[in-house]
Design a protein around this motif. Structure first.
Motif: not given
Length: 563
Positions: A191-197, A212-214, A316-319
């Motif tokens: 979801n983080g990768a999609l949000a910033h892609l 943050i959101l993901p 970042a979300a995963r971390a």
């Protein structure tokens, strides 16, 4: 320094007082018992006599065996539990603010930044946040969800979904725009990768919401948290991100020139703060999570203009989620990873290039999502292009300018901007997101810039190449080297008949100083989300996102955002 922070405690009460209390605890524990030798936070214990205490048996033997804690005069230790951690009080029974002031009076880069942020992130709850901040956070959640849904239909987005599906794992959380159920960690990453892609997510103090959101969303769905919990956690994460970002902002251009992308530098710890808030980490656990996440910080500006940039927010979300899961099980780590001599700021910014002295100012009463706020993008490209695009679009509309009647379009910029929007006449459409001449050529040609402006077919179409030939970028080395000059990008259009039109935009549409209307924001969301959702499902998602703080379970939101 800490003075303004301490001064707020007469009003807001125990939540904010606990921030100071925890900072005092960390100072007390820091000398003589550095973490790894005799940490005492987060445990129940005996009364203190003669300003010393013996560590109770419940402390891991790894840390201390009968370690003695030396307390400042007047401080007493009272019994507490693991969730709330040790507190301090003065002899009169009130929170030990005077002692905290003395213990943290160093200010500057001696600020106990990790402790202050961890106490804030662990103890802030929905009722502690202003209505204005809650409303602003919901707008940015809606925006981020929309751009992530759009990304799920892109070629790069489909690869992200494929990789996530191939990895398998327990069905703990879901991925935007798909039917995938996967682990909390994998959902946060995807979801983080999609949000910033697509570079369509919000911007301002870099790109915080996509990190943050993901993280918060995946964690919230996995434990059955409410929509109110999610909104509050995202607001907390945004606050932590801005506190970190502002501490090094003066030197950020140099950081970028060295190749670091601030989004995924600050985003790791901010994601941890949000995810940790969701699961109720105590301050010590939160400090561990923030520190572990900081160790994952990275992201290279070399990836700008490629699919690689989106992965930064996913990482970042995963971390953040991974660090919280570790900390929740009482994993051990250093508690000064933000301010330590070998910590985050020293490593990435370098000595003299940051100031932690204002980290605590107004914390818990001043909300960064309100002021300075974030910009919701009107165009799916680098934020450095937005002022020029608004200026060009205004000139085209106000003067009824047609492409074939234009001889030349010029934009004047500070040379620093070209370190970011650095591609000139790219041949790959996606690279056009980081090319100021490309986006202006698209605007000149179509009077708009949208998701379809960045395909390879569009990029290499004869009319687009002709439009690129009309755009001239002028870098002004003599402009002052300050933030105002670096943001300027006036646009001048010269017509075939010799007439000229010039416009400068200071506050872009979607910025806090020139915000989108509700209809504009929802219109952007519909344009993105309709690539996945249609009809009643689309309208349900809007209603759910706009009333997210009233939603009993985040699961209900994800029911509307997945297929």
């Amino acid at each position: 320094m800490l003075g303004a922070f301490l001064g707020i405690f007469s009003g807001p009460g125990p939540l904010l007082a606990s921030f100071v209390s925890y900072a005092t605890e960390r100072r007390i524990a820091k000398d003589p018992f550095r973490f790894g030798k005799g940490a005492i936070e987060g445990v129940a214990g005996p009364e203190v006599a003669n300003n010393t205490a013996t560590a109770p048996p419940s402390i891991s033997a790894h840390y201390a065996s009968k370690a003695q804690l030396h307390l400042p005069s007047g401080i007493r230790y009272w019994h507490t539990d693991h969730v709330d951690t040790m507190r301090t009080r003065d002899a009169g029974g009130m929170p030990g603010i005077a002692a905290a002031r003395a213990a943290t009076a160093g200010g500057g880069n001696d600020m106990e930044a990790t402790a202050v942020l961890s106490a804030f992130a662990s103890r802030t709850r929905p009722h502690d946040i202003s209505a204005e901040a809650i409303a602003a956070t919901k707008r940015h959640i809606l925006d981020c969800a929309g751009v992530a849904l759009a990304a799920a239909t892109e070629p790069a987005g489909r690869i992200i979904l494929d990789i996530t599906e191939e990895q398998g794992g327990a069905a703990q959380a879901r991925v935007f725009g798909s039917g995938l159920r996967t682990t909390t960690v994998a959902a946060a990453w995807a979801n983080g990768a999609l949000a910033h892609l697509l570079d369509y997510d919000d911007t301002g103090f870099s790109h915080p919401t996509a990190c943050i959101l993901p993280a918060a969303l995946a964690m919230a769905e996995s434990i059955g948290a409410s929509g109110s919990d999610l909104v509050a956690a995202v607001c907390v994460g945004l606050e932590v991100f801005e506190r970190l970002s502002s501490s090094g902002r003066q030197h950020e251009p140099a950081l970028r020139r060295r190749g670091f992308h601030p989004t995924s530098l600050y985003g790791c710890s901010a994601a941890a703060a949000a995810a940790g808030n969701i699961v109720g980490l105590n301050p010590t656990q939160m400090a561990v999570a923030i520190g572990l996440a900081a160790a994952n910080a990275g992201g290279l500006t070399q990836h700008f203009g490629t699919w690689g940039k989106g992965i930064h927010a996913g990482n970042a979300a995963r971390a953040g989620v991974t660090s919280v899961l570790l900390a929740r099980k009482d994993y051990l780590a250093d508690l000064e990873c933000i301010e330590g001599d070998y910590g985050f700021f020293s490593a990435f910014h370098g000595p003299g290039n940051y100031d932690l002295g204002k980290m605590a100012d107004g914390l818990g009463t001043h909300w960064s999502i309100v002021d300075p706020g974030l910009t919701i993008k009107n165009y799916p490209c680098c934020g450095g292009n937005l002022r020029a695009l608004d200026a060009a679009q205004a000139l085209l509309r106000e003067n009824d300018i047609r492409f074939d009647d234009v001889a030349r379009l010029e934009v004047d910029v500070h040379p620093d901007l070209l370190h970011v929007v650095r591609f000139h006449k790219p041949r790959q459409g996606f690279r056009g997101k980081f090319s100021i001449d490309y986006v202006l050529a698209a605007m000149l040609l179509d009077g708009r810039v949208d998701l379809d402006s960045f395909t390879d077919a569009y990029c290499n179409a004869p009319r687009m190449r002709a439009s690129l030939d009309k755009v001239q970028v002028n870098a002004h080395a003599g402009w002052p080297n300050d933030a105002t000059a670096r943001r300027k990008s006036p646009v001048t259009i010269t017509m075939n008949d010799g007439r000229t039109f010039t416009r400068t935009v200071e506050k872009v549409r979607g910025s806090p100083g020139n915000p989108m209307t509700r209809d504009e924001l929802v219109g952007k969301y519909r344009g993105c989300a309709s690539r996945v959702l249609q009809g009643e499902r689309l309208e349900q998602s809007i209603a759910m996102l706009e009333a997210l703080d009233k939603t009993p379970a985040v699961k209900e939101l994800m029911d509307t955002l997945t297929i």
